[in-house]
Design a protein around this motif. Structure first.
Motif, PDB file in Angstrom:
ATOM      1  N   MET A 116     -28.153 -37.905  17.265  1.00 52.79           N
ATOM      2  CA  MET A 116     -27.779 -36.708  18.263  1.00 52.79           C
ATOM      3  C   MET A 116     -26.461 -36.850  19.046  1.00 52.79           C
ATOM      4  O   MET A 116     -25.904 -35.737  19.181  1.00 52.79           O
ATOM      5  N   VAL A 117     -26.229 -38.023  19.676  1.00 54.15           N
ATOM      6  CA  VAL A 117     -24.973 -38.079  20.255  1.00 54.15           C
ATOM      7  C   VAL A 117     -23.759 -37.925  19.329  1.00 54.15           C
ATOM      8  O   VAL A 117     -22.775 -37.273  19.580  1.00 54.15           O
ATOM      9  N   ILE A 118     -23.852 -38.580  18.158  1.00 54.33           N
ATOM     10  CA  ILE A 118     -22.787 -38.558  17.062  1.00 54.33           C
ATOM     11  C   ILE A 118     -22.582 -37.194  16.571  1.00 54.33           C
ATOM     12  O   ILE A 118     -21.200 -36.716  16.597  1.00 54.33           O
ATOM     13  N   TRP A 119     -23.658 -36.473  16.355  1.00 53.11           N
ATOM     14  CA  TRP A 119     -23.387 -35.019  15.754  1.00 53.11           C
ATOM     15  C   TRP A 119     -22.697 -34.031  16.949  1.00 53.11           C
ATOM     16  O   TRP A 119     -22.015 -33.219  16.671  1.00 53.11           O
ATOM     17  N   LEU A 120     -23.095 -34.451  18.061  1.00 54.80           N
ATOM     18  CA  LEU A 120     -22.509 -33.544  19.258  1.00 54.80           C
ATOM     19  C   LEU A 120     -20.956 -33.852  19.712  1.00 54.80           C
ATOM     20  O   LEU A 120     -20.337 -32.950  19.559  1.00 54.80           O
ATOM     21  N   GLN A 121     -20.650 -35.061  19.247  1.00 48.71           N
ATOM     22  CA  GLN A 121     -19.263 -35.634  19.493  1.00 48.71           C
ATOM     23  C   GLN A 121     -18.530 -35.189  18.281  1.00 48.71           C
ATOM     24  O   GLN A 121     -17.361 -34.682  18.324  1.00 48.71           O
ATOM     25  N   VAL A 122     -19.046 -35.048  17.118  1.00 45.65           N
ATOM     26  CA  VAL A 122     -18.095 -34.499  16.074  1.00 45.65           C
ATOM     27  C   VAL A 122     -18.299 -33.007  15.665  1.00 45.65           C
ATOM     28  O   VAL A 122     -17.734 -32.433  14.988  1.00 45.65           O
TER      29      VAL A 122
END
Length: 275
Positions: free
Chosen positions: A127-133
């Protein structure tokens, strides 16, 4: 005197199989019946087997845009993830099974360890990765995430299937002039097709019923059908049991249809080979 114990044993085995089949089918039949009942007929203390059927619950489910959107998202995300899992997992499993090296055991353990992790341990970092990208709450994020599950499951279940293919058959194919890719497509895949079909079906059902990861990776646009179905419930005594049962029926139909199509395809393939 010997035939009698044999017949008795067969009768007992058939009775056990019949009981197991009844226990497996009864919840599905009962859910389908409740989907056709009014809420009053469901919450009675004594179950009603005779009732006036209604299609209001199914009509309510199919008439909601959120349900149709969730169904579309589930089909696209799960179908794409299974296709990616098949395209990447099967060749990887064949390579590990037929061309072992010192890292083969580590690869199998790593693939299996992905299933050891609780879903929340995977969902929060993703979830953190997809939010950042900038891909949070998109089908692309769900497809990539589900692909990690399907690749690991298909690869883990396909390795024993490929190991069960007789090496003599593949060696004979090499002698006849087949290359490694031809042996994989024309020999290994057809021989291990039944076991591989089970792996593909299991991976599809696994991601289709997945709830926690889909809940944490979507907020509105990429909600899958399990998320939408969970939102149909209400708190308190006014639980729409008929609507909930209708949503369960809708959730169960795509995997059943997928398994039916897959089994029919395999049966047709094996019939053509016998001819």
């Amino acid at each position: 005197m010997r035939p009698y114990p044999i017949r008795l044993g067969r009768l007992i085995a058939k009775a056990i199989l019949a009981l197991a089949g009844f226990l497996a089918v009864f919840p599905l039949v009962w859910t389908a019946l409740n989907a056709l009942k009014n809420n009053v007929d469901i919450i009675t203390r004594v179950p009603r087997l005779v009732f006036s059927p209604t299609l209001a619950n199914i009509g309510y489910i199919l008439g909601r845009d959120s349900v149709l959107t969730g169904l579309y998202n589930s089909i696209v995300a799960c179908g794409s993830a299974v296709l990616i899992g098949v395209a990447l997992g099967l060749p990887a499993a064949y390579a590990v099974a037929r061309y072992p090296n010192r890292f083969a055991g580590d690869i199998q353990f790593f693939v299996l360890s992905l299933r050891f992790l609780p879903p929340v341990a995977v969902a929060i970092p993703l979830m953190v990765i997809w939010l950042q990208v900038g891909l949070y709450d998109t089908l692309s994020a769900l497809i990539v995430t589900y692909s990690l599950l399907t690749i690991s499951v298909i690869m883990w279940l396909a390795i024993p299937a490929f190991q069960g293919v007789p090496k003599e058959v593949e060696e004979a194919a090499f002698v006849d002039g087949y290359g490694a890719y031809s042996v994989f497509w024309r020999i290994a895949l057809p021989v291990a097709a039944r076991s591989l079909a089970g792996a593909i079906a299991f991976s599809f059902v696994l991601v289709w019923n997945e709830f926690l990861i889909a809940l944490m990776l979507s907020s509105s646009n990429a909600k899958t059908l399990p998320i939408v179905a969970s939102e149909l419930s209400q708190q308190g005594m006014n639980v729409p049991w008929g609507i909930l049962n209708a949503s369960v029926v809708l959730l169960s139909l795509p995997p059943l249809l997928f398994l039916g199509v897959l089994s029919g395809f395999l049966n047709s393939v094996f019939r053509q080979k016998k001819r």
